[in-house]
Design a protein around this motif. Structure first.
Motif, short mmCIF file in Angstrom:
data_model
loop_
_atom_site.label_atom_id
_atom_site.label_comp_id
_atom_site.label_asym_id
_atom_site.label_seq_id
_atom_site.Cartn_x
_atom_site.Cartn_y
_atom_site.Cartn_z
N LYS A 138 58.85 -20.78 39.96
CA LYS A 138 58.48 -19.29 39.81
C LYS A 138 57.60 -18.84 38.70
O LYS A 138 57.03 -17.91 39.02
CB LYS A 138 60.04 -18.76 39.46
N VAL A 139 57.75 -19.55 37.74
CA VAL A 139 56.85 -19.27 36.46
C VAL A 139 55.34 -19.60 36.97
O VAL A 139 54.54 -18.78 36.79
CB VAL A 139 57.13 -20.08 35.29
N LEU A 140 55.07 -20.72 37.35
CA LEU A 140 53.74 -21.26 38.10
C LEU A 140 53.38 -20.41 38.86
O LEU A 140 51.98 -19.97 38.93
CB LEU A 140 53.95 -22.76 38.56
N ASP A 142 54.44 -16.96 39.42
CA ASP A 142 54.06 -15.70 38.83
C ASP A 142 52.89 -15.75 38.15
O ASP A 142 52.14 -14.64 38.14
CB ASP A 142 55.31 -15.33 38.29
N LEU A 143 52.47 -16.61 37.39
CA LEU A 143 51.60 -16.55 36.51
C LEU A 143 50.20 -17.11 37.07
O LEU A 143 49.09 -17.19 36.27
CB LEU A 143 51.83 -17.52 35.08
N LYS A 144 50.42 -17.30 38.32
CA LYS A 144 49.05 -17.79 39.00
C LYS A 144 48.35 -19.16 38.40
O LYS A 144 47.15 -19.04 38.37
CB LYS A 144 47.87 -16.83 39.16
N ARG A 145 49.26 -20.03 37.71
CA ARG A 145 48.91 -21.41 37.49
C ARG A 145 48.90 -22.46 38.50
O ARG A 145 48.70 -23.53 38.07
CB ARG A 145 49.65 -21.63 36.08
N THR A 146 49.23 -22.41 39.57
CA THR A 146 48.95 -23.47 40.49
C THR A 146 47.97 -24.22 40.75
O THR A 146 47.84 -25.44 40.98
CB THR A 146 49.57 -22.90 42.07
N ALA A 147 46.53 -23.82 40.42
CA ALA A 147 45.51 -24.32 40.53
C ALA A 147 44.92 -24.83 39.28
O ALA A 147 43.94 -25.59 39.00
CB ALA A 147 44.42 -23.41 41.06
N ASN A 148 45.53 -24.55 38.05
CA ASN A 148 45.28 -25.34 36.78
C ASN A 148 45.18 -26.89 36.79
O ASN A 148 46.30 -27.30 37.71
CB ASN A 148 46.36 -24.76 35.65
N PRO A 149 44.49 -27.48 35.87
CA PRO A 149 44.71 -28.93 36.08
C PRO A 149 46.08 -29.56 35.55
O PRO A 149 46.37 -30.78 35.95
CB PRO A 149 43.55 -29.23 34.87
N LEU A 334 55.60 -26.29 27.55
CA LEU A 334 56.46 -24.94 27.59
C LEU A 334 56.77 -24.69 29.13
O LEU A 334 57.87 -23.81 29.03
CB LEU A 334 55.63 -23.91 26.82
N THR A 335 56.07 -25.00 29.87
CA THR A 335 56.39 -24.50 31.30
C THR A 335 57.58 -25.27 31.99
O THR A 335 58.40 -24.61 32.67
CB THR A 335 55.13 -24.85 32.36
N ILE A 336 57.91 -26.49 31.37
CA ILE A 336 59.01 -27.34 31.73
C ILE A 336 60.34 -27.15 30.90
O ILE A 336 60.92 -28.14 30.79
CB ILE A 336 58.72 -28.75 32.39
N VAL A 337 60.11 -26.20 30.04
CA VAL A 337 61.23 -26.04 28.84
C VAL A 337 62.57 -25.41 29.49
O VAL A 337 63.56 -25.68 29.11
CB VAL A 337 60.76 -25.44 27.74
N LEU A 376 59.11 -16.93 28.85
CA LEU A 376 58.46 -15.88 27.96
C LEU A 376 57.24 -16.65 27.08
O LEU A 376 56.28 -16.47 26.94
CB LEU A 376 59.57 -15.16 26.96
N LEU A 377 58.09 -18.01 26.91
CA LEU A 377 56.88 -18.80 25.88
C LEU A 377 55.80 -19.51 26.87
O LEU A 377 54.81 -19.39 26.55
CB LEU A 377 57.74 -20.26 25.51
N THR A 378 56.06 -19.79 27.98
CA THR A 378 55.12 -19.95 29.04
C THR A 378 54.22 -18.82 29.18
O THR A 378 52.83 -19.42 29.30
CB THR A 378 55.67 -20.47 30.53
N LYS A 379 54.56 -17.57 29.11
CA LYS A 379 53.50 -16.70 29.46
C LYS A 379 52.65 -16.32 28.12
O LYS A 379 51.36 -15.99 28.37
CB LYS A 379 54.36 -15.09 29.66
N GLU A 380 53.23 -16.89 27.15
CA GLU A 380 52.41 -16.62 25.69
C GLU A 380 51.70 -17.88 25.27
O GLU A 380 51.47 -18.04 24.03
CB GLU A 380 53.28 -15.98 24.76
N THR A 381 51.64 -18.92 26.09
CA THR A 381 50.99 -20.24 25.63
C THR A 381 49.55 -20.04 24.96
O THR A 381 49.37 -20.73 24.10
CB THR A 381 51.02 -21.11 26.81
N LYS A 382 48.78 -18.96 25.53
CA LYS A 382 47.59 -18.66 25.04
C LYS A 382 47.59 -18.10 23.31
O LYS A 382 46.93 -18.81 22.75
CB LYS A 382 46.92 -17.47 25.73
N ALA A 383 48.68 -17.26 23.26
CA ALA A 383 48.88 -16.73 21.90
C ALA A 383 49.45 -17.89 20.98
O ALA A 383 48.88 -17.98 19.84
CB ALA A 383 49.80 -15.80 21.94
N ILE A 384 50.26 -18.87 21.50
CA ILE A 384 50.84 -19.96 20.85
C ILE A 384 49.53 -20.97 20.35
O ILE A 384 49.89 -21.19 19.21
CB ILE A 384 51.96 -20.62 21.71
N TYR A 385 48.75 -21.22 21.50
CA TYR A 385 47.65 -22.05 21.20
C TYR A 385 46.75 -21.72 19.99
O TYR A 385 46.35 -22.16 19.23
CB TYR A 385 46.66 -22.32 22.64
#
Length: 403
Positions: A138-140, A142-149, A334-337, A376-385
């Motif tokens: 669901k997270v992948l 919703d956040l449109k990350r299926t094409a991410n490496p 964070l995605t698989i947490v 929530l953490l997955t959505k904010e990975t950019k800010a965490i990085y």
């Protein structure tokens, strides 16, 4: 039974309301679905002398939730392909081993530090090790990350976890429910799971030209029936050989992603994925008894902290071995947490085996916290990085300033 249709209608209305509220607040929708399920589930209470509890329809809603998991994982497989997964085979095996080793070890340490007996410790380690396939999917999406490496690694770890799960449930069931476990039976379960998964991917890829011809159906009705039949038969068969039905759905999605009909299948599945996926998270909330959670608060918080640390470390190590950037590696961890359906299965084994009663509320609260925190953490990975870079940058500058 007389009011089942009304109850299901109310459930869908509440799910829609939760979705509208989350959109208004710009929050992840998953926690809202779970919390509304808890509020009106069979374990909740009467409010102002009105009974909002879903009792008669709960089994039906839970079954619809299982269908939701299948659609979520099937769609995720469609967004991918066997070819992309095969190319990353070695790094996935290494990454999956790292992930399981770190999280399972921390789970054992947690059980021991909590004063649990051997069986309870093994159950606790299982609860804290396995991610929720449904929430990850669901997270992948919703956040449109299926094409991410890094998504290749995430999917690979999910499947790696399922092989581990097949073996571990065999061992755990033997120890907890019957007092013994056959080594031969455990090995056989692992071999069957591996052969099925690899066999379906390899044979499916070779059958792509044939599938292109078979699926060349003009009627949308017949096309839908063929796709649905394939999905449910493969997922159902995988469950009979102790491979999670969700993984069966993911595998058939990966195979059909190679066909020239992928876009048509995707368009067909999309509304079912959204509808039944929402019902899954609502049905998950129905299973949680809020009145039992209080005694497990500190245990759950400690386990959550350990899981966050373990996932972060595992993601960084797995990403590094695959040659991924630090940002992508953080995304993996964070995605698989999030924890979910598999953790509840572990807790149910403990209940059936008559282990410590605290296991059930601990698992429920632990899963609830991570089901909310994970997206929530997955959505904010950019800010965490960015925050990590800022902290590390400051720590590097300090010695220079003092010299």
């Amino acid at each position: 039974m007389d009011h089942m249709v009304l109850e299901v209608g109310l459930a869908i209305a509440l799910i829609a309301l939760a979705g509208l509220l989350s959109a208004k607040l710009r929050f992840s929708v998953i926690p809202f679905y779970i919390l509304i399920g808890m509020a009106v589930g069979p374990h909740s209470f009467e409010l102002w002398h009105l009974d909002f509890r879903f009792i008669q329809s709960t089994p039906l809603i839970e079954f619809m939730g299982r269908i939701g998991v299948l659609f979520l994982l099937f769609y995720l497989g469609l967004e991918f392909s066997v070819g992309r997964l095969v190319k990353s085979g070695k790094s996935i095996a290494v990454g999956g081993t790292i992930y399981i080793a770190i999280n399972f070890t921390l789970g054992l340490v947690f059980g021991w530090a909590s004063g649990f007996g051997l069986q309870e410790t093994l159950v606790a380690a299982g609860i804290t090790t396995i991610s929720s396939s449904a929430i990850v999917a669901k997270v992948l999406v919703d956040l449109k990350r299926t094409a991410n490496p890094e998504t290749e690694m995430i999917l690979g770890i999910i499947m790696f976890e399922d092989v581990f799960l097949a073996v571990y449930i065999s061992i755990l069931s033997g120890l907890v429910l019957s007092g013994s476990s056959s080594v031969g039976g455990v090995i056989l379960s692992a071999v069957i799971a591996l052969v099925f998964m690899l066999g379906l991917l390899i044979i499916g890829r070779k059958l792509v030209p044939w599938l292109n011809k078979v699926l060349d159906i003009r009627s949308n009705e017949l096309f839908g029936l063929v796709i649905f039949a394939t999905l449910f038969l493969i997922a159902g068969f995988s469950e009979t050989i102790h491979v999670a039905e969700a993984i069966g759905a993911l595998l058939i999605g990966l195979v059909l992603a190679e066909t020239e009909h992928m876009k048509r299948i995707e368009k067909l599945i999309l509304p079912f994925r959204d509808f039944f996926g929402a019902i899954f998270f609502f049905s998950f909330g129905l299973t949680i008894d809020p009145t039992t959670l209080g005694g497990a608060v500190w245990l759950s918080i400690a386990a959550v902290i350990l899981t966050l640390i373990g996932n972060f470390a595992a993601g960084m190590l797995a990403g590094r071995t695959a040659g991924l950037s630090p940002k992508a590696s953080i995304n993996i961890g964070l995605t698989i947490v999030a924890r979910g359906e598999f953790s509840i299965i572990m807790a149910n084994i403990a209940k059936a085996g008559g282990l410590l009663p605290i296991i059930q509320p601990f698992a429920a609260l632990y899963v609830l916290i991570l089901a909310i925190l994970g997206p929530l953490l997955t959505k904010e990975t950019k800010a965490i990085y960015k925050g990590m870079n800022f902290i590390l940058g400051k720590s590097k500058k300090k010695p220079e300033a003092s010299s």
